[in-house]
Design an enzyme around this catalytic site. Structure first.
Site, PDB file in Angstrom:
ATOM      1  N   ASP A  74      -4.897  -3.219   4.994  1.00 27.42           N
ATOM      2  CA  ASP A  74      -5.319  -2.684   6.287  1.00 27.42           C
ATOM      3  C   ASP A  74      -6.837  -2.628   6.440  1.00 27.42           C
ATOM      4  OD1 ASP A  74      -5.683  -0.753   4.402  1.00 27.42           O
ATOM      5  OD2 ASP A  74      -4.371   0.739   5.321  1.00 27.42           O
ATOM      6  N   ASP A  77      -9.761  -6.164   2.802  1.00 25.49           N
ATOM      7  CA  ASP A  77      -8.455  -6.659   2.366  1.00 25.49           C
ATOM      8  C   ASP A  77      -8.217  -8.117   2.750  1.00 25.49           C
ATOM      9  OD1 ASP A  77      -7.618  -4.443   1.035  1.00 25.49           O
ATOM     10  OD2 ASP A  77      -6.667  -3.511   2.763  1.00 25.49           O
ATOM     11  N   ASP A 100       0.855  -1.184   0.000  1.00 28.88           N
ATOM     12  CA  ASP A 100       0.000   0.000   0.000  1.00 28.88           C
ATOM     13  C   ASP A 100       0.886   1.227   0.000  1.00 28.88           C
ATOM     14  OD1 ASP A 100      -2.508  -1.083   0.111  1.00 28.88           O
ATOM     15  OD2 ASP A 100      -2.500  -1.281   2.294  1.00 28.88           O
TER      16      ASP A 100
HETATM   17  P1  ATP Z   1      -3.593   3.042   0.133  1.00 29.67           P
HETATM   18  O1  ATP Z   1      -4.390   1.993  -0.565  1.00 29.67           O
HETATM   19  O2  ATP Z   1      -2.246   3.262  -0.406  1.00 29.67           O
HETATM   20  O3  ATP Z   1      -3.641   2.979   1.620  1.00 29.67           O
HETATM   21  P2  ATP Z   1      -5.463   5.157   0.186  1.00 29.67           P
HETATM   22  O4  ATP Z   1      -5.359   5.399   1.632  1.00 29.67           O
HETATM   23  O5  ATP Z   1      -5.505   6.343  -0.701  1.00 29.67           O
HETATM   24  O6  ATP Z   1      -4.289   4.356  -0.369  1.00 29.67           O
HETATM   25  P3  ATP Z   1      -8.149   4.433   0.505  1.00 29.67           P
HETATM   26  O7  ATP Z   1      -8.107   4.748   1.934  1.00 29.67           O
HETATM   27  O8  ATP Z   1      -8.937   3.274   0.018  1.00 29.67           O
HETATM   28  O9  ATP Z   1      -6.720   4.251  -0.085  1.00 29.67           O
HETATM   29  O10 ATP Z   1      -8.678   5.759  -0.200  1.00 29.67           O
HETATM   30  C1  ATP Z   1      -8.997   5.776  -1.565  1.00 29.67           C
HETATM   31  C2  ATP Z   1      -9.423   7.153  -1.961  1.00 29.67           C
HETATM   32  O11 ATP Z   1     -10.603   7.497  -1.262  1.00 29.67           O
HETATM   33  C3  ATP Z   1      -8.421   8.237  -1.594  1.00 29.67           C
HETATM   34  O12 ATP Z   1      -7.498   8.450  -2.613  1.00 29.67           O
HETATM   35  C4  ATP Z   1      -9.297   9.432  -1.423  1.00 29.67           C
HETATM   36  O13 ATP Z   1      -9.553  10.044  -2.665  1.00 29.67           O
HETATM   37  C5  ATP Z   1     -10.579   8.847  -0.878  1.00 29.67           C
HETATM   38  N1  ATP Z   1     -10.623   8.932   0.578  1.00 29.67           N
HETATM   39  C6  ATP Z   1      -9.745   8.425   1.452  1.00 29.67           C
HETATM   40  N2  ATP Z   1     -10.115   8.662   2.714  1.00 29.67           N
HETATM   41  C7  ATP Z   1     -11.253   9.339   2.653  1.00 29.67           C
HETATM   42  C8  ATP Z   1     -12.152   9.866   3.620  1.00 29.67           C
HETATM   43  N3  ATP Z   1     -11.934   9.722   4.919  1.00 29.67           N
HETATM   44  N4  ATP Z   1     -13.236  10.504   3.182  1.00 29.67           N
HETATM   45  C9  ATP Z   1     -13.474  10.615   1.875  1.00 29.67           C
HETATM   46  N5  ATP Z   1     -12.689  10.163   0.920  1.00 29.67           N
HETATM   47  C10 ATP Z   1     -11.582   9.521   1.285  1.00 29.67           C
END
Ligand code: ATP
Length: 889
Positions: free
Chosen positions: A623, A627, A334
């Site tokens: 996480d 997943d 990730d």
């Molecule tokens: P990784 O998979 O590397 O951990 P990530 O944290 O970006 O990446 P997700 O948490 O699934 O993956 O988030 C995907 C997308 O959703 C983000 O790029 C963002 O645009 C949106 N996002 C993340 N957190 C929030 C939130 N709390 N509220 C709204 N949108 C969110």
């Protein structure tokens, strides 16, 4: 008590708790004493004494006891009988110690990976180990949590719980906090209760704990926790299998030794004493040569390996992972939090068609700002400390920095409803009271958000959004993403009344676009070096992220990940593009891609499978709630200790205590070390066994004097366990991360180990037989053939014992020379060899010679014995040199 048919205030009263403040710390402590730990009773531990007596069920030990009885009662050889019994006792003690040691290491692992839960106590939210939860505790739940105890739900916001562990029903159940009218409701229909060991798949909630430990529903079913043998690993199983085959072979050789020994004897001497003696030789040879301790030694080395890994912040949950880790070909990681720090700071805000930097003032009623604050789950503690997802806390911090009174705003515009964030839709929204209307605040991935936007607000004017405006927004998004910023879109709308059933389909539609916010999440400082180290070790790093492809590419490029693709321009692919590829095509081209952006959890499973179809060993981090399938599919599922959900941790083989990518690379290094140390122990033990069998077999065949049973047993005792375990804790070899991964089909005998076992074993046997022959021609008794034979046999005995200790040094490096500066750096090894050498030389003490049927050697004879040891080292060195120069290794 049932609780589901009671109103919440009654439940609060019954359980003497307060929803608002939770239990006090003192009360929680008292209840913990009263009700005990919140854990299922596990099998009782066996005492050391019971474990010691269990050793006597071992086949080899029984054979030895029979041998002792035969030598004592039948042959009247009481000293032999006594020595055999001493060997039996020491073996049993060593066995007990080995078992206890490996079990303790496994228990320590379990302890490190106990789940935790969020509770409200003394009006503060705490994360505590689930074992400390007591009845009356107020527990907070969110997607990905494993329910720690039975509880009556008091808050349920879109809460869905998967209860298959209890009911067998795998479709998640919608939960509510409403009181049920009936007093008799089946377990599966008690929708205002949550039960221990089930898990939250969606939404959030709160509840009061009604039962813990064995009083929970699952506790009632499982009166005893079924402790499967967790020390069983695939390679260990193979070893067990191999051990059985070897045992049969060795027993056959021992039978031949017995028969030939009897037949070759002078007919006049062929009496029962000879038969008994040959029987004892055969039995002792079997005991010495069968590597019965090998599986236990492998477990100990693996278990010790997990302890070192834990010191490096990699907590192994399943023992086989240690073996597999060392073979990792691909690490799918990730981005957020693993390769980056997950410390977000707002850098740019886009509204009214213009990009603003974070220090430019923003007005309090700006809808972009409002949506940032309202569609946000951050908890603000007294003193202003922010608790929650870093993406969200960054937005609140930004509002603080803009001098916005966030708390007052949250009080005024109270949240009425919400559609929680999930990583598939990548959006989150809330419905808030706003005067006599309701304000719907939405934030999320800009590309997803724009699909649901119909208007745009510019300087207070709302108008239908044009294609041109959409292009402008996308351009601003791209610009921020290229600078490695994580960008969120912000939108809103007003509605006149709350929704009957808020879902993404009704809430997140016809939105008014309000702005974008770009946050920087710096790379972890050690990540770049770790990616480079992995690359040197032939391991490919692949970045998988929910973030936008441009942000992902920018960060991957900085970390050196993008450069690992054959064609940099094709290295980035989005989940949507991946969905369009056929399985066949993807499997063939999987190595083209280094960065997967905007992926869904299902995409992750596909990525793992595609690499596995190419015969690669894949490690995958995860996480989130969803997943678990990809963590299970991967050869090594890696959970996140800090940000990971309990569900994802439960599905993983290893958990990173610091969520750090560099820790994975360190764990791989440790895994390689453990694997190679096990190979060293096997090489050592088995080549020595070959040497022992060959010596006795040839002595019998050639009609020479044959080593005495007690001598063989003594050698077994001195050389079997200690040096092998000490080899297991050898430090990391230089250059271990400069080699390519060992390959999926490899095993402990690959890489030249099998052939080394054979030639080194033969060499050992030849040197011992040589020492015997030498013994017939040197020393003070040259004129007394009987004494001379005694000397020769003594020399063979001491050579066979001591040469193994010399050979232990050879085994420290399978292919490299031992003449290097680290050869004496393992103090356990030095100690083990020293102790073994002393015990071996012990037989030469004047009062011991009789017991072991040996003569006292003179210095020349000793020199021959030691020369055999030195030769063992020099010849093996020479072979290694030839092998290396032939470019084999
Ligand atoms: P990784 O998979 O590397 O951990 P990530 O944290 O970006 O990446 P997700 O948490 O699934 O993956 O988030 C995907 C997308 O959703 C983000 O790029 C963002 O645009 C949106 N996002 C993340 N957190 C929030 C939130 N709390 N509220 C709204 N949108 C969110």
């Amino acid at each position: 008590m049932k609780y589901y048919d009671e109103n919440i205030p009654d439940v609060e009263k019954d359980l003497e708790t307060s929803l608002k403040t939770g239990l006090s710390n003192e009360e929680a402590k008292k209840r913990l004493e009263k009700y005990g730990e919140n854990a299922l009773a596990s099998k009782k531990k066996r005492s050391m004494v019971a474990r010691f007596f269990d050793q006597f069920k071992d086949f080899m030990i029984i054979v030895l006891i029979i041998a002792a009885i035969v030598s004592g009662i039948v042959a009247q050889e009481w000293t032999d009988a006594a020595i055999i019994m001493i060997v039996v006792l020491i073996n049993a003690l060593l066995g007990t110690f080995q078992e206890a040691k490996s079990e303790a290491a496994i228990d320590a692992l379990k302890e490190m990976s106990t789940p935790s839960a969020h509770v409200r106590r003394n009006n503060v939210i705490l994360e505590i180990p689930s074992t400390e939860i007591v009845p009356g505790d107020v527990v907070l739940l969110e997607a990905g949590d494993v329910i720690p105890a039975d509880m009556r739900l008091t808050v349920a916001k879109s809460l869905k719980i998967e209860e298959s562990a209890l009911t067998g029903e795998s479709v998640p159940v919608d939960k509510s906090s409403e009181t049920l009218p009936d007093s008799e409701v089946a377990l599966g229909d008690r929708i205002n209760m949550a039960y221990a060991n089930t898990s939250v798949t969606y939404g959030r909630g709160e509840g009061i704990v009604t039962a813990t430990g064995m009083n929970t529903e699952v506790g009632k079913i499982a009166t005893m926790l079924n402790n499967a043998d967790e020390t069983d690993t695939p390679l260990k199983r193979n070893l067990n299998q191999l051990g059985k085959t070897l045992t049969i072979m060795i027993l056959a050789i021992c039978a031949i030794v017995f028969i030939v020994g009897v037949l070759k004897a002078n007919p006049a001497e062929r009496n029962s004493t000879l038969m008994i003696n040959m029987f004892l030789v055969a039995v002792s040879l079997a005991v010495a040569a069968i590597p019965e301790g090998l599986p236990a030694i492998v477990t100990i080395i693996l278990a010790l390996g997990t302890q070192t890994m834990a010191k490096h912040k990699a907590i192994v949950r399943k023992l086989p992972a240690v073996e597999t880790l060392g073979a990792t070909d691909i690490i799918c990681s990730d981005k957020t939090g693993t390769l980056t720090q997950n410390q977000m700071t707002v850098e740019k805000v886009y509204y009214n068609g213009v990009v603003h930097s974070e220090d430019q003032e923003i007005s309090e009623d700006n809808p972009a700002l409002l949506s940032m604050i309202l569609a946000n789950d951050t908890q603000i503690e007294e003193g202003g400390r922010l608790l929650g997802d870093p993406t969200e806390t960054a937005l609140i911090q930004y509002a603080f920095d803009e001098n916005i009174d966030v708390q007052e705003l949250l009080q005024k515009d109270k949240r009425i409803q919400e559609v929680p964030f999930d990583s598939v839709r990548k959006l989150m929204s809330t419905v808030n009271k706003f005067g006599d209307k309701y304000y719907v605040a939405v934030k999320g991935a800009p590309d997803e958000l724009l699909k649901r936007v119909t208007s745009v607000e510019i300087n207070g004017q709302v108008s239908p959004i044009t294609d041109e405006q959409k292009q402008d927004i996308l351009a601003a998004n791209k610009d921020m993403a290229q600078n490695a910023l994580r960008v969120l879109g912000l939108a809103y709308k007003y509605v006149n009344k709350p929704y009957d059933d808020p879902t993404t389909d009704n809430v997140e539609q016809d939105l008014i676009f309000a702005g974008l916010v770009g946050m920087i999440d710096p790379e972890r400082p050690e990540a770049k070096a770790a990616v480079a180290e992995a690359k040197r070790a032939g391991i490919r790093t692949v970045m998988i992220t929910g973030d936008h492809q441009i942000t992902a590419a920018a960060i991957a490029s900085r970390l050196g990940i993008l450069q690992e693709s054959p064609d940099k321009n094709k290295a980035v692919i989005t989940g949507a593009e991946l969905d369009k590829l056929s399985d066949d095509y993807f499997i063939k081209h999987v190595s083209d891609y280094s960065v997967y952006a905007r992926v869904s959890p299902e995409n992750k499973v596909r990525i793992v499978k595609a690499w596995q179809a190419n015969d690669k060993i894949v490690a995958m981090t995860g996480d989130g709630v969803n997943d678990a399938p990809s963590l299970k599919q991967a050869d090594i599922g890696i959970g996140m200790g800090i940000t990971g959900t309990e569900v994802s941790k439960g599905a993983s083989d290893m958990v990173l205590a610091d969520d750090n990518f560099a820790t994975i690379v360190e764990a791989v290094k440790q895994g390689r070390k453990v694997f190679s140390n096990i190979q060293k122990a096997i090489l050592y033990l088995m080549s020595c066994n070959v040497g022992e069998v060959l010596t006795v077999f040839m002595m019998t065949m050639l009609g020479w004097d044959i080593l005495e049973p007690v001598q063989l047993l003594w050698i077994n005792l001195v050389t079997d366990t200690l040096p092998a375990i000490a080899l297991g804790v050898e430090p990391v070899e230089d250059g271990i991360m400069d080699r390519k991964p060992r390959g999926k089909k490899s095993n402990f005998f690959s890489g030249g180990v099998a052939s080394s076992i054979i030639y080194q074993g033969i060499l050992e046997g030849v040197l011992v037989l040589g020492a015997y022959q030498f013994g017939l021609h040197v020393g003070p008794h040259i004129n007394n053939p009987q004494l001379q034979h005694g000397d020769a046999l003594t020399m063979a005995f001491l050579t066979l014992g001591l040469i193994q200790l010399f050979h232990a040094f050879n085994s420290k490096y399978i292919h490299q020379s031992i003449f290097r500066k680290h050869t004496f750096s393992n103090k356990w090894f030095n100690g083990a060899i020293l102790i073994a050498a002393v015990i071996m030389a012990f037989v030469e003490l004047p009062f011991m010679t009789k017991l072991f049927d040996v003569t006292e050697l003179d210095p020349i004879q000793w020199l021959v014995v030691l020369c055999a040891g030195v030769l063992m080292i020099l010849i093996v060195e020479l072979v290694k040199l030839v092998q290396r120069s032939m470019g084999k290794r």
